[in-house]
Scaffold this motif. Structure first.
Motif, short mmCIF file in Angstrom:
data_model
loop_
_atom_site.label_atom_id
_atom_site.label_comp_id
_atom_site.label_asym_id
_atom_site.label_seq_id
_atom_site.Cartn_x
_atom_site.Cartn_y
_atom_site.Cartn_z
N MET A 1 0.70 -1.25 -0.19
CA MET A 1 0.01 0.01 -0.07
C MET A 1 0.67 1.23 0.08
O MET A 1 0.56 2.16 -0.55
CB MET A 1 -1.02 -0.04 1.12
N ARG A 2 1.82 1.18 0.81
CA ARG A 2 2.99 2.32 0.76
C ARG A 2 3.47 2.96 -0.49
O ARG A 2 3.61 3.92 -1.02
CB ARG A 2 4.21 1.76 1.62
N ASN A 3 3.70 1.69 -1.48
CA ASN A 3 4.28 2.04 -2.66
C ASN A 3 3.02 2.73 -3.63
O ASN A 3 3.52 3.53 -4.33
CB ASN A 3 4.82 0.61 -3.41
N ALA A 4 1.98 2.38 -3.16
CA ALA A 4 1.02 2.97 -3.98
C ALA A 4 0.59 4.48 -3.89
O ALA A 4 0.56 5.24 -4.63
CB ALA A 4 -0.50 2.55 -3.91
N TRP A 5 1.20 4.86 -2.57
CA TRP A 5 0.87 6.36 -2.11
C TRP A 5 2.29 7.03 -2.69
O TRP A 5 1.90 8.20 -3.28
CB TRP A 5 0.85 6.39 -0.70
N ARG A 6 3.26 6.48 -3.13
CA ARG A 6 4.39 7.00 -3.77
C ARG A 6 4.23 7.34 -5.07
O ARG A 6 4.37 8.48 -5.65
CB ARG A 6 5.61 6.05 -3.45
N TRP A 7 3.44 6.38 -5.82
CA TRP A 7 2.97 6.58 -6.98
C TRP A 7 2.16 7.72 -7.11
O TRP A 7 2.02 8.49 -8.27
CB TRP A 7 2.72 5.35 -7.80
N LEU A 8 1.29 7.62 -6.17
CA LEU A 8 0.14 8.82 -6.29
C LEU A 8 0.74 10.18 -6.21
O LEU A 8 0.47 11.08 -6.84
CB LEU A 8 -0.80 8.51 -5.39
N GLY A 9 1.71 10.27 -5.31
CA GLY A 9 2.45 11.31 -5.10
C GLY A 9 3.22 11.96 -6.16
O GLY A 9 3.06 12.97 -6.71
N LEU A 10 3.83 10.93 -6.56
CA LEU A 10 4.88 11.40 -7.97
C LEU A 10 3.84 11.88 -9.23
O LEU A 10 4.23 12.76 -9.91
CB LEU A 10 5.38 10.05 -8.15
N ALA A 11 2.47 11.03 -9.18
CA ALA A 11 1.65 11.55 -10.33
C ALA A 11 1.17 12.81 -10.12
O ALA A 11 1.03 13.76 -11.07
CB ALA A 11 0.47 10.49 -10.63
N GLY A 12 1.01 13.26 -8.90
CA GLY A 12 0.48 14.56 -8.52
C GLY A 12 1.58 15.59 -8.77
O GLY A 12 1.17 16.60 -9.27
N ALA A 13 2.76 15.19 -8.33
CA ALA A 13 3.98 16.32 -8.67
C ALA A 13 3.74 16.30 -10.11
O ALA A 13 4.29 17.53 -10.59
CB ALA A 13 5.19 15.91 -8.04
N VAL A 14 3.85 15.42 -10.97
CA VAL A 14 4.10 15.59 -12.48
C VAL A 14 2.97 16.17 -13.15
O VAL A 14 3.29 17.16 -13.75
CB VAL A 14 4.02 14.12 -12.96
N GLY A 15 1.80 16.01 -12.36
CA GLY A 15 0.66 17.01 -12.83
C GLY A 15 0.80 18.44 -12.53
O GLY A 15 0.40 19.20 -13.46
N VAL A 16 1.26 18.76 -11.56
CA VAL A 16 1.49 19.96 -11.15
C VAL A 16 2.47 20.70 -11.86
O VAL A 16 2.30 21.69 -12.48
CB VAL A 16 1.88 20.32 -9.58
N ALA A 17 3.55 20.13 -12.53
CA ALA A 17 4.82 20.50 -13.10
C ALA A 17 4.18 20.67 -14.44
O ALA A 17 4.46 21.77 -15.10
CB ALA A 17 5.99 19.53 -13.22
N ALA A 18 3.31 19.78 -15.13
CA ALA A 18 2.89 20.01 -16.54
C ALA A 18 2.04 21.17 -16.72
O ALA A 18 1.95 21.92 -17.73
CB ALA A 18 1.99 18.53 -16.87
N GLY A 19 1.02 21.25 -15.46
CA GLY A 19 0.19 22.40 -15.29
C GLY A 19 0.87 23.97 -15.36
O GLY A 19 0.77 24.69 -16.12
N GLY A 20 2.07 23.70 -14.86
CA GLY A 20 2.97 25.10 -14.64
C GLY A 20 3.43 25.18 -15.85
O GLY A 20 3.48 26.40 -16.44
N VAL A 21 4.00 24.09 -16.63
CA VAL A 21 4.41 24.51 -18.17
C VAL A 21 3.36 25.27 -19.03
O VAL A 21 3.77 25.77 -19.82
CB VAL A 21 5.20 22.92 -18.50
#
Length: 59
Positions: free
Chosen positions: A1-21
């Motif tokens: 389960m812990r790994n899923a939260w890491r992937w979710l956090g990474l996906a959120g960070a990528v989404g924020v970066a893409a929005g900023g671009v």
């Protein structure tokens, strides 16, 4: 389960970066127009809107 939260956090960070671009790119495109260019585009869009309204009067 812990790994899923890491992937979710990474996906959120990528989404924020893409929005900023996307926001930065849009801002650069808007800043590329001079005041005369913006004025000319607005006048042209206004004339097109008036032509559409004249061709299709409200019922």
């Amino acid at each position: 389960m812990r790994n899923a939260w890491r992937w979710l956090g990474l996906a959120g960070a990528v989404g924020v970066a893409a929005g900023g671009v996307l926001v930065a790119r849009d801002q650069r495109q808007r800043n590329a127009y001079s005041a005369d260019d913006v004025r000319e585009r607005l006048h042209r869009r206004h004339e097109e809107a008036q032509a559409r309204d004249a061709a299709d009067p409200p019922s």
